[in-house]
Enzyme design. Sequence first.
Site, short mmCIF file in Angstrom:
data_model
loop_
_atom_site.label_atom_id
_atom_site.label_comp_id
_atom_site.label_asym_id
_atom_site.label_seq_id
_atom_site.Cartn_x
_atom_site.Cartn_y
_atom_site.Cartn_z
N ASP A 243 0.77 -0.99 0.12
CA ASP A 243 -0.24 -0.01 -0.13
C ASP A 243 0.84 1.10 0.02
O ASP A 243 0.53 2.23 -0.81
CB ASP A 243 -0.76 -0.09 1.21
CG ASP A 243 -2.07 -0.97 1.10
OD1 ASP A 243 -2.66 -1.20 0.07
OD2 ASP A 243 -2.38 -1.73 2.36
N GLU A 244 2.05 1.29 0.83
CA GLU A 244 2.94 2.39 0.74
C GLU A 244 3.23 2.67 -0.57
O GLU A 244 3.30 3.89 -0.78
CB GLU A 244 3.87 1.75 1.90
CG GLU A 244 5.13 2.83 1.82
CD GLU A 244 6.10 2.90 3.11
OE1 GLU A 244 5.71 1.98 4.01
OE2 GLU A 244 6.97 3.36 2.80
N ARG A 245 3.81 1.83 -1.18
CA ARG A 245 4.43 1.90 -2.41
C ARG A 245 3.50 2.39 -3.39
O ARG A 245 3.95 3.45 -4.23
CB ARG A 245 5.14 0.60 -2.91
CG ARG A 245 6.39 0.39 -2.15
CD ARG A 245 7.03 -1.09 -2.43
NE ARG A 245 8.20 -1.15 -1.40
CZ ARG A 245 8.67 -2.25 -0.98
NH1 ARG A 245 8.18 -3.54 -1.56
NH2 ARG A 245 9.47 -2.38 0.17
N ALA A 248 2.56 5.94 -2.93
CA ALA A 248 3.76 6.83 -3.13
C ALA A 248 3.65 7.08 -4.61
O ALA A 248 4.29 8.48 -5.29
CB ALA A 248 5.01 6.17 -2.81
#
Length: 381
Positions: A243-245, A248
């Site tokens: 999810d973070e990537r 981003a």
Amino acid sequence: MADDLYATPEHALFRETVRKFTEEELRPRAREFDRMGRIDKQLFERMGDLGMLGLRYDPAYGGAGLDWSFTAVMYEELGRSDNAGVTMGISVHTDMATPSLAQFGSEALKQQYLVPAIAGDMVSAIAVTEPDAGSDVAGIRTRAVRDGDEWVINGSKIYITNAATADWLCLLAVTDPDAGYGGFSQIIVETDTPGFRYQLLDKIGHWGSDTGQLFFEDVRVPLANTIGEVGRGFQQQMMQFQDERLVACVSTIAASQELWRETRRWAEQRVLFGRPLSKMQNTQFVMVELWTQLAAARELIRACVAERVAGADATEKISMAKLFCCRVSRQVADACIQLHGGYGYMKESAAGRAFVDSRLGSIGGGSDETMLHYLAKQLGF
Ligand SMILES: Cc1cc2nc3c(=O)[nH]c(=O)nc-3n(C[C@H](O)[C@H](O)[C@H](O)COP(=O)(O)OP(=O)(O)OC[C@H]3O[C@@H](n4cnc5c(N)ncnc54)[C@H](O)[C@@H]3O)c2cc1C
């Protein structure tokens, strides 16, 4: 892939809400946020009221129960905040520190930490990187030792976003040094726990976010603060990274598109050798190259979002997107600063800020080389 992936009337309505928030409450204060050097906590309260902090989370905890396509819409708009640090601080809370809790946390933990996180009453941070281990996540040394029904935590984390703002951390710690990848756990640590302190770091960019080093000296937290099973922290963190990537990717490409538009306006107004910069063929070719790269990045993101919406494992595509999008955003920033000439080198110029801000993408949340390493393995090398 459905053409209306982000284009239903519901998406349009939601986009309008986020756009209004970005235009009225983020962009006008962008340079003030830089001077503050930390994210304004009240932004989270406001976003909680607007229902922006738990898009994919269960309505039972205050979430909106929506799919990933709405997250994409939100970060396409927030990426235009004119302050990459602020966008990053928000995304750490919504998509980097809370997904594991929402997916694996106990009912009690979700009531205690997810409900206030979604409401904007508590801010979260993700604490993985250490002074001696970043890309090599399994090399972390922060240790949580069991003592009765508590963990006693000692160690240090570095480059942690929301360091000064967070009320709680999603901490990755070693809980069994002899258990290999089964020896890590994700533990929630409240930042007012005795033995915890932080020190802010001075960055070359992302001025609107507070990034710090964290210190843990005999920090005691209940065993019940473990997210999911003891010993599953590494695997859960690897999932949380997805999810973070992807967030981003979305926000960095949105910011790059905004910079592209700003650069076009600049090139249309800047006159040299008797004609606008935009009329020179070099400018046009550079801008077209960048627009093509941005279009390709958007399509790759869209493919990742479609996989997430379908519930598929998008790790491979997200790794490609992370690598590609962050490189494109650096390329856009570099070309746009060039087209601005001397003004691009000024701190006040959007191109100048983007030049340092975009540089982080290829380092944080899994560097380019981390993505390349993973993809090389996937390709059987
Ligand atoms: C502004 C900012 C905010 C951040 N926010 C957070 C946060 O909120 N939470 C958090 O936990 N971390 C955060 N980080 C940390 C970030 O995720 C790490 O910096 C990143 O993972 C890289 O780790 P490292 O700095 O230890 O570099 P290292 O891992 O030491 O990497 C050094 C170099 O080796 C390269 N490398 C890595 N793997 C390979 C390989 N297989 N082969 C060849 N070369 C390789 C790297 O790409 C890099 O170029 C943040 C960092 C910054 C700068």
